[in-house]
Design a protein around this motif. Sequence first.
Motif, PDB file in Angstrom:
ATOM      1  N   LEU A  11       6.799 -12.767 -36.087  1.00 50.70           N
ATOM      2  CA  LEU A  11       8.097 -12.505 -36.908  1.00 50.70           C
ATOM      3  C   LEU A  11       8.712 -11.351 -36.359  1.00 50.70           C
ATOM      4  CD1 LEU A  11       6.245 -13.155 -40.551  1.00 50.70           C
ATOM      5  CD2 LEU A  11       7.839 -14.988 -39.258  1.00 50.70           C
ATOM      6  N   ASP A  12       8.088 -10.224 -36.046  1.00 50.38           N
ATOM      7  CA  ASP A  12       8.761  -8.907 -35.633  1.00 50.38           C
ATOM      8  C   ASP A  12       9.733  -9.564 -34.504  1.00 50.38           C
ATOM      9  OD1 ASP A  12       9.561  -6.399 -35.409  1.00 50.38           O
ATOM     10  OD2 ASP A  12       7.772  -5.773 -34.140  1.00 50.38           O
ATOM     11  N   LEU A  13       9.256 -10.083 -33.372  1.00 51.51           N
ATOM     12  CA  LEU A  13       9.728 -10.681 -32.240  1.00 51.51           C
ATOM     13  C   LEU A  13      11.038 -11.438 -32.685  1.00 51.51           C
ATOM     14  CD1 LEU A  13       6.602 -11.312 -30.321  1.00 51.51           C
ATOM     15  CD2 LEU A  13       8.487  -9.612 -29.583  1.00 51.51           C
ATOM     16  N   ILE A  14      10.909 -12.409 -33.678  1.00 52.67           N
ATOM     17  CA  ILE A  14      12.074 -13.230 -34.140  1.00 52.67           C
ATOM     18  C   ILE A  14      13.160 -12.268 -34.730  1.00 52.67           C
ATOM     19  CG2 ILE A  14      12.765 -15.033 -35.732  1.00 52.67           C
ATOM     20  CD1 ILE A  14       9.890 -16.099 -35.285  1.00 52.67           C
ATOM     21  N   ALA A  15      12.538 -11.548 -35.689  1.00 53.50           N
ATOM     22  CA  ALA A  15      13.490 -10.784 -36.531  1.00 53.50           C
ATOM     23  C   ALA A  15      14.279  -9.499 -35.732  1.00 53.50           C
ATOM     24  CB  ALA A  15      13.187 -10.204 -37.873  1.00 53.50           C
ATOM     25  N   ASN A  16      13.554  -9.133 -34.774  1.00 59.86           N
ATOM     26  CA  ASN A  16      14.191  -7.863 -33.881  1.00 59.86           C
ATOM     27  C   ASN A  16      13.916  -7.988 -32.694  1.00 59.86           C
ATOM     28  OD1 ASN A  16      14.151  -6.055 -36.301  1.00 59.86           O
ATOM     29  ND2 ASN A  16      11.860  -6.100 -36.533  1.00 59.86           N
ATOM     30  N   PRO A  17      14.628  -8.945 -32.071  1.00 62.29           N
ATOM     31  CA  PRO A  17      14.360  -9.558 -30.657  1.00 62.29           C
ATOM     32  C   PRO A  17      14.684  -8.437 -29.552  1.00 62.29           C
ATOM     33  CG  PRO A  17      16.252 -10.174 -31.622  1.00 62.29           C
ATOM     34  CD  PRO A  17      15.656  -9.650 -32.817  1.00 62.29           C
ATOM     35  N   GLN A  18      15.200  -7.197 -29.829  1.00 67.47           N
ATOM     36  CA  GLN A  18      15.352  -6.240 -28.970  1.00 67.47           C
ATOM     37  C   GLN A  18      14.134  -5.648 -28.527  1.00 67.47           C
ATOM     38  OE1 GLN A  18      16.162  -5.904 -32.102  1.00 67.47           O
ATOM     39  NE2 GLN A  18      15.210  -4.009 -32.920  1.00 67.47           N
ATOM     40  N   ILE A  19      12.886  -5.750 -29.403  1.00 65.56           N
ATOM     41  CA  ILE A  19      11.499  -5.246 -28.953  1.00 65.56           C
ATOM     42  C   ILE A  19      10.984  -5.827 -27.680  1.00 65.56           C
ATOM     43  CG2 ILE A  19      11.240  -4.297 -31.255  1.00 65.56           C
ATOM     44  CD1 ILE A  19       8.867  -6.656 -31.457  1.00 65.56           C
ATOM     45  N   LYS A  20      11.355  -7.185 -27.571  1.00 62.48           N
ATOM     46  CA  LYS A  20      10.845  -7.900 -26.416  1.00 62.48           C
ATOM     47  C   LYS A  20      11.045  -7.013 -25.313  1.00 62.48           C
ATOM     48  CE  LYS A  20      11.999 -12.778 -27.790  1.00 62.48           C
ATOM     49  NZ  LYS A  20      13.162 -13.227 -27.933  1.00 62.48           N
ATOM     50  N   ASP A  21      12.299  -6.176 -25.127  1.00 62.18           N
ATOM     51  CA  ASP A  21      12.359  -5.543 -23.948  1.00 62.18           C
ATOM     52  C   ASP A  21      11.309  -4.530 -23.554  1.00 62.18           C
ATOM     53  OD1 ASP A  21      14.819  -6.739 -23.991  1.00 62.18           O
ATOM     54  OD2 ASP A  21      16.089  -4.851 -24.743  1.00 62.18           O
ATOM     55  N   THR A  22      10.779  -3.983 -24.524  1.00 63.39           N
ATOM     56  CA  THR A  22       9.553  -3.072 -24.406  1.00 63.39           C
ATOM     57  C   THR A  22       8.382  -3.957 -23.568  1.00 63.39           C
ATOM     58  OG1 THR A  22       9.991  -1.758 -26.139  1.00 63.39           O
ATOM     59  CG2 THR A  22       7.581  -1.902 -25.414  1.00 63.39           C
ATOM     60  N   PHE A  23       8.123  -4.949 -24.116  1.00 63.26           N
ATOM     61  CA  PHE A  23       7.148  -5.807 -23.459  1.00 63.26           C
ATOM     62  C   PHE A  23       7.395  -6.385 -22.352  1.00 63.26           C
ATOM     63  CE2 PHE A  23       6.295  -5.412 -27.867  1.00 63.26           C
ATOM     64  CZ  PHE A  23       5.155  -4.978 -28.129  1.00 63.26           C
ATOM     65  N   ILE A  24       8.720  -6.676 -21.861  1.00 61.86           N
ATOM     66  CA  ILE A  24       9.168  -7.375 -20.686  1.00 61.86           C
ATOM     67  C   ILE A  24       9.042  -5.837 -19.712  1.00 61.86           C
ATOM     68  CG2 ILE A  24      11.059  -7.940 -19.516  1.00 61.86           C
ATOM     69  CD1 ILE A  24      12.019  -9.590 -21.832  1.00 61.86           C
ATOM     70  N   LYS A  25       9.524  -4.869 -20.367  1.00 62.58           N
ATOM     71  CA  LYS A  25       9.204  -3.803 -19.085  1.00 62.58           C
ATOM     72  C   LYS A  25       7.793  -3.434 -18.833  1.00 62.58           C
ATOM     73  CE  LYS A  25      12.714   0.213 -18.846  1.00 62.58           C
ATOM     74  NZ  LYS A  25      13.263   1.125 -19.712  1.00 62.58           N
ATOM     75  N   ARG A  26       7.067  -3.609 -19.941  1.00 58.05           N
ATOM     76  CA  ARG A  26       5.524  -3.255 -19.775  1.00 58.05           C
ATOM     77  C   ARG A  26       4.996  -4.211 -18.537  1.00 58.05           C
ATOM     78  NH1 ARG A  26       0.720  -1.752 -23.319  1.00 58.05           N
ATOM     79  NH2 ARG A  26      -0.690  -2.485 -21.843  1.00 58.05           N
ATOM     80  N   ALA A  27       5.339  -5.478 -18.718  1.00 52.62           N
ATOM     81  CA  ALA A  27       5.064  -6.420 -17.616  1.00 52.62           C
ATOM     82  C   ALA A  27       5.474  -6.105 -16.320  1.00 52.62           C
ATOM     83  CB  ALA A  27       5.399  -7.869 -17.958  1.00 52.62           C
ATOM     84  N   ARG A  28       6.807  -5.385 -16.325  1.00 53.12           N
ATOM     85  CA  ARG A  28       7.185  -5.080 -14.980  1.00 53.12           C
ATOM     86  C   ARG A  28       6.587  -4.107 -14.296  1.00 53.12           C
ATOM     87  NH1 ARG A  28      13.413  -4.350 -15.359  1.00 53.12           N
ATOM     88  NH2 ARG A  28      13.426  -4.413 -13.089  1.00 53.12           N
ATOM     89  N   ILE A  29       6.270  -3.061 -15.187  1.00 55.30           N
ATOM     90  CA  ILE A  29       5.640  -1.860 -14.777  1.00 55.30           C
ATOM     91  C   ILE A  29       4.205  -2.273 -14.002  1.00 55.30           C
ATOM     92  CG2 ILE A  29       4.367   0.199 -15.594  1.00 55.30           C
ATOM     93  CD1 ILE A  29       6.569   0.416 -17.726  1.00 55.30           C
ATOM     94  N   ILE A  30       3.671  -2.932 -14.638  1.00 55.68           N
ATOM     95  CA  ILE A  30       2.513  -3.530 -14.237  1.00 55.68           C
ATOM     96  C   ILE A  30       2.432  -4.264 -13.072  1.00 55.68           C
ATOM     97  CG2 ILE A  30       0.254  -4.869 -14.626  1.00 55.68           C
ATOM     98  CD1 ILE A  30       0.733  -3.925 -17.629  1.00 55.68           C
ATOM     99  N   SER A  31       3.426  -5.139 -12.849  1.00 50.50           N
ATOM    100  CA  SER A  31       3.472  -6.011 -11.571  1.00 50.50           C
ATOM    101  C   SER A  31       4.113  -4.938 -10.526  1.00 50.50           C
ATOM    102  CB  SER A  31       4.086  -7.335 -11.984  1.00 50.50           C
ATOM    103  OG  SER A  31       5.632  -6.969 -12.244  1.00 50.50           O
ATOM    104  N   SER A  32       4.860  -4.077 -10.657  1.00 49.52           N
ATOM    105  CA  SER A  32       5.285  -3.037  -9.844  1.00 49.52           C
ATOM    106  C   SER A  32       4.327  -2.286  -9.199  1.00 49.52           C
ATOM    107  CB  SER A  32       6.683  -2.321 -10.466  1.00 49.52           C
ATOM    108  OG  SER A  32       6.789  -1.203  -9.793  1.00 49.52           O
ATOM    109  N   MET A  33       3.470  -2.006 -10.091  1.00 46.74           N
ATOM    110  CA  MET A  33       2.209  -1.094  -9.725  1.00 46.74           C
ATOM    111  C   MET A  33       1.300  -1.826  -8.754  1.00 46.74           C
ATOM    112  SD  MET A  33      -0.440   0.773 -12.186  1.00 46.74           S
ATOM    113  CE  MET A  33       0.727   2.204 -12.557  1.00 46.74           C
TER     114      MET A  33
END
Length: 511
Positions: free
Chosen positions: A170-192
């Motif tokens: 529900l949080d992801l639907i109502a506050n879609p901007q928080i997706k950016d944090t999790f997308i960045k998280r995935a990018r940090i790990i794949s970059s490492m």
Amino acid sequence: MSSVSRNDQELHRIEELHELRTLGIEPFPASFDRTHHAQHILSTFSDESPDVLASVSVAGRIMAMRKMGKATFCHIQDVTGRIQIYLKKDDLGDVYENFRLFDIGDIIGVEGFVFRTRMGEISLHARTLTLLTKCITPIPVGKEEVAEDGTVVRYDAIADKEQRYRRRYLDLIANPQIKDTFIKRARIISSMRRFFDDRGWLEVETPILQPIYGGATARPFVTHHNALDVELYLRIADELYLKRLIVGGFEGVYEISKNFRNEGMDKTHNPEYTAMEIYVAYKDYIWMMEMTEEMLHSIVTEVCSSVEVEYQGTALSFALPFARARMFDLFDEHTGKNLRGLSREQLLATARELNVGVDSTASAMKILDEIFSVLVQPHLIQPTFVMDYPVEMSPLAKAHRIEKGLVERFELFVMGKEIANAFSELNDPLDQRARLEDQAQIRADGDDEAMVVDEDFLHAIEVGLPPTAGLGVGIDRLVMLLTNNDSIRDVLFFPQMRPEKSASNTAESGE
RNA sequence: GAUCCCGUAGCUCAGCUGGUUAGAGCAUUUGACUUUUAAUCAAAGGGUCCUGGGUUCGAAUCCCAGCGGGAUCACCA
């Protein structure tokens, strides 16, 4: 079903669901051919050549609806953002009639042409409309207004942190901007991961269920294996297994995975958290320091497109090289006292003098640690390597090649928080045995976080661990830093929560 | 584990110095409206005031206990 209590809105939506089926409309079709994402349309539309987007299809969740009799505007949200849909009775006929059975929260597919409305918003004029998923439960969606400067103002969005963490969907639907944090998280790990893979180091997996836990000082979670009838521990670190692989002949191994520590929870601690550990043969901690700053520099540059990151109002620079300081030099600088070689009693007296509260029975190591965390750590804002720790604090690190009583270890601090920890790994088997036996004694004296002797690990070291440098990085904290979040709960999709007591009486139980 | 704060409609919140039938906005329902955008206009429905005790003629409101959450502190990464 009978145990589920539903409110009027839910009952009404279930009626609509039945009515849709009566009309021959399947509310849960199997698939939909989508040609464009919302953001793609918004960024490629041009008023000069609207024909480029004369037939597109989008899919997403209805987030806002403005019915005006024989025409309706609504906004749908997909993974990239929102786009306005224009529905007109003249174009849609019976389909428009059925649209009365659609609600905010439903997922729809729309085919049509893109145009710009009189008010200037790029929108999709629908030719066909397909229900893709009926939403039975009203979702907590706030209206949103786009201010003149482009910022989005939300009204009445979901704000209760408990709801946000427990029902992250529900949080992801109502506050879609928080997706950016999790997308960045995935990018940090794949970059490492890419950084390590490019250097030829091997990603490995070692046991999470361990008969003896080790590699860190912490209380473990205990579980039981029925077939073997033995206690097993969820790992608190993967260090001892990774070193065994270096003994076995691999020259660079790393693992990115969850550790589990049975301790308190707060803004920077969750019982399960993600760590990266890497071991490279024939290298020492000085080499590892250079590797670490290069790696972080590379990740920050790639993920944040700059070496500067703003964190809670502070500009952090990951430009090379990072600051370096020896631990006892930092004591000199921030306490004005020389703490080298002091006995436990002298340290205790010094701590008192410095107004650092320590228990009178605390060990020398604990007192140093306390003085460090109170008087030194808060000053380490920009990325800073702290080097050369007392041997008592580091039972798995190699004795310093020059300075007696110290080990070849560094930790990286940013914003006063520890981000990484590394050593020249201890590979003298007799020294290692003595250090673990010391730990066992500390443990016998009542510190249940001290390490347990792992005979098989000692055996591996006796077989011969080449000179090796090892590094551990707390991924969650790194993500917090690079996404400007001050709580670990905001960088984990599903942070640990106390189980809901009422759960057995409510909706989920029967299904 | 300790301390402080919070829990009222699907969502965001008022009400809390005890006093008729618990309110608002959004959401929902009905009606009007074919370029709106926090759409608008008219009407309507919707509540275990977290739970359980207590005080009182009377409790959403005061007291006690419990449950859940948040913040701070202690231990840890």
